[in-house]
Scaffold this motif. Sequence first.
Motif, mmCIF file in Angstrom:
data_model
loop_
_atom_site.group_PDB
_atom_site.id
_atom_site.type_symbol
_atom_site.label_atom_id
_atom_site.label_comp_id
_atom_site.label_asym_id
_atom_site.label_seq_id
_atom_site.Cartn_x
_atom_site.Cartn_y
_atom_site.Cartn_z
ATOM 1 N N GLY A 133 0.778 -1.227 0.000
ATOM 2 C CA GLY A 133 0.000 0.000 0.000
ATOM 3 C C GLY A 133 0.808 1.274 0.000
ATOM 4 O O GLY A 133 0.274 2.354 0.286
ATOM 5 N N LYS A 134 2.105 1.178 -0.299
ATOM 6 C CA LYS A 134 2.967 2.361 -0.398
ATOM 7 C C LYS A 134 3.548 2.417 -1.803
ATOM 8 O O LYS A 134 4.699 2.047 -2.029
ATOM 9 C CB LYS A 134 4.093 2.293 0.634
ATOM 10 N N PHE A 189 12.688 14.109 -8.682
ATOM 11 C CA PHE A 189 12.250 13.069 -7.745
ATOM 12 C C PHE A 189 10.730 13.076 -7.578
ATOM 13 O O PHE A 189 10.094 14.118 -7.545
ATOM 14 C CB PHE A 189 12.914 13.277 -6.388
ATOM 15 N N SER A 190 10.175 11.870 -7.462
ATOM 16 C CA SER A 190 8.744 11.699 -7.199
ATOM 17 C C SER A 190 8.505 10.282 -6.718
ATOM 18 O O SER A 190 9.451 9.488 -6.568
ATOM 19 C CB SER A 190 7.929 11.959 -8.478
ATOM 20 N N ASN A 191 7.230 9.925 -6.528
ATOM 21 C CA ASN A 191 6.888 8.556 -6.149
ATOM 22 C C ASN A 191 7.127 7.558 -7.272
ATOM 23 O O ASN A 191 7.006 6.345 -7.056
ATOM 24 C CB ASN A 191 5.427 8.475 -5.707
ATOM 25 N N LEU A 221 15.265 12.758 0.372
ATOM 26 C CA LEU A 221 14.258 12.431 -0.634
ATOM 27 C C LEU A 221 13.871 10.956 -0.559
ATOM 28 O O LEU A 221 12.687 10.611 -0.604
ATOM 29 C CB LEU A 221 14.777 12.773 -2.030
ATOM 30 N N CYS A 222 14.850 10.089 -0.451
ATOM 31 C CA CYS A 222 14.554 8.658 -0.353
ATOM 32 C C CYS A 222 13.752 8.357 0.909
ATOM 33 O O CYS A 222 12.801 7.562 0.889
ATOM 34 C CB CYS A 222 15.842 7.849 -0.378
ATOM 35 N N ASP A 223 14.110 8.988 2.005
ATOM 36 C CA ASP A 223 13.388 8.774 3.260
ATOM 37 C C ASP A 223 11.925 9.204 3.141
ATOM 38 O O ASP A 223 11.045 8.638 3.805
ATOM 39 C CB ASP A 223 14.054 9.549 4.390
ATOM 40 N N SER A 224 11.656 10.181 2.308
ATOM 41 C CA SER A 224 10.294 10.720 2.206
ATOM 42 C C SER A 224 9.320 9.760 1.536
ATOM 43 O O SER A 224 8.111 9.875 1.731
ATOM 44 C CB SER A 224 10.313 12.059 1.451
ATOM 45 N N THR A 225 9.818 8.817 0.758
ATOM 46 C CA THR A 225 8.928 7.908 0.024
ATOM 47 C C THR A 225 9.193 6.436 0.273
ATOM 48 O O THR A 225 8.353 5.594 -0.043
ATOM 49 C CB THR A 225 9.046 8.138 -1.496
ATOM 50 N N GLY A 226 10.365 6.086 0.786
ATOM 51 C CA GLY A 226 10.753 4.693 0.907
ATOM 52 C C GLY A 226 11.624 4.216 -0.230
ATOM 53 O O GLY A 226 12.016 3.038 -0.271
ATOM 54 N N ALA A 227 11.948 5.105 -1.176
ATOM 55 C CA ALA A 227 12.909 4.757 -2.225
ATOM 56 C C ALA A 227 14.266 4.473 -1.589
ATOM 57 O O ALA A 227 14.554 4.915 -0.469
ATOM 58 C CB ALA A 227 13.018 5.896 -3.245
ATOM 59 N N LEU A 228 15.106 3.738 -2.313
ATOM 60 C CA LEU A 228 16.406 3.351 -1.781
ATOM 61 C C LEU A 228 17.509 4.273 -2.274
ATOM 62 O O LEU A 228 17.526 4.665 -3.441
ATOM 63 C CB LEU A 228 16.746 1.911 -2.180
ATOM 64 N N LEU A 229 18.426 4.590 -1.380
ATOM 65 C CA LEU A 229 19.628 5.329 -1.743
ATOM 66 C C LEU A 229 20.734 4.315 -2.010
ATOM 67 O O LEU A 229 21.166 3.603 -1.098
ATOM 68 C CB LEU A 229 20.044 6.285 -0.627
#
Length: 425
Positions: A133-134, A189-191, A221-229
């Motif tokens: 759901g994310k 950057f975006s979802n 930015l990664c922390d804001s969506t769950g994307a990986l750095l």
Amino acid sequence: MISNLESSLKDLQTAEAKLLVQTYERNPLLFVSGEGVYLRDEDGNDYLDLLSGIGVCALGYNHPVITNAIAEQSQKLLHTSNLFFHQGTAELAMRLTEITGLDRVFLCNSGTEAWEAALKLARAHAGLLSSEGKPLGTKFLALEHSFHGRTMGSVATTHKLKYREPFAPVMPDVEFVPFDDVSALKAAFSNDVCAIAIETIQGEGGINPVSQEFLAAARALCDSTGALLLLDEIQSGMGRTGKWCAYQHYGIQPDVTTLAKPLAGGIPIGAMLCTEEAARAFTPGMHGTTFGGNPLACAVAIAVIDEIKHSMLLDRNASTGEYFVSRLRDLQARHSLIVDVRGFGLMIGVELDSDILAKAILAGMMNQGILLNRTHETVLRFLPPFLITRDHVDQAIGALDELLAIHTPAKPSDGRVLAGEPING
């Protein structure tokens, strides 16, 4: 017919021209042995190696720690497959997680394989979050002037067109952002983004460290969506910069990092490390490798890590690198042909004012028995073994000083520059 044991440079050039796929432009040198920071050619000439196999031979040549590890392990096991256990994988993984601050390890055979694993993990992780759901997309943000490897995924995140275009279409959904441009990174950057891909210090791109601001922005930015750095430490990792990983200079932790080049001192190995959160995305059967984490490579990598610790080479790399950079900046103050000097520890680039000059300096250094290479057309790249001393640095500086003087245009008494006329006539 070439002898199976010995052959001349000319013989090898003829044979390779006929037999090998032509993927390399080799320098006309045939090395037959090495000791410490020196390579020896077929005629018995020694060369001070300031490139170390493009950053691979961290402990130089014929180091007893490596040769002993190879000899001992070769008498036990070379390979069993990843269907079974052997003693080396957990031992190496323990060391790697300790020095990187990450939680889990995937062992493979090279830097590009490690980066491919990182890309696959990022896509799988995005899919996992979406199922929870994310929603995240499949897009990667990479940097201009980046280099991450040669596989179809790795080359897709490599910026230079000559590496990608012959193989198009490569992996889709990659957008390149101007290097170190925080505004551009935020705008892109975006979802839709599953990961931001960064070399902490660009190697092939010209020895370019990212700024603190840029890396912090990528982390946020990664922390804001769950994307990986994803931080590529294939060239800058394993202590070359004076810390185990270059990102440790910034105090910023990635979700994924990749190591390879110096990890086993010349034995092929790579490693992708990640957090527990990222690791959730891989389950048995999703990814693998036949030779990755084999007993020989693990044994040598363990020996290399332990020797770096035992001989306190991180501190040595930092201090020798600081001295090297200071001497190069002294040269820059005397020679306007040097545009910039940059890097951390023993990962150093000297930018010259033209590619023609860079080629000439490179050839001149080789003629004087000193090896380095040229990257990003105009940058002299120094990636010496961790064993170099200040005396070796002084030798290199003296040779560079002499060559730069030869190529510096002379100035007549009225201050005009006589174009094309070397300072020594």
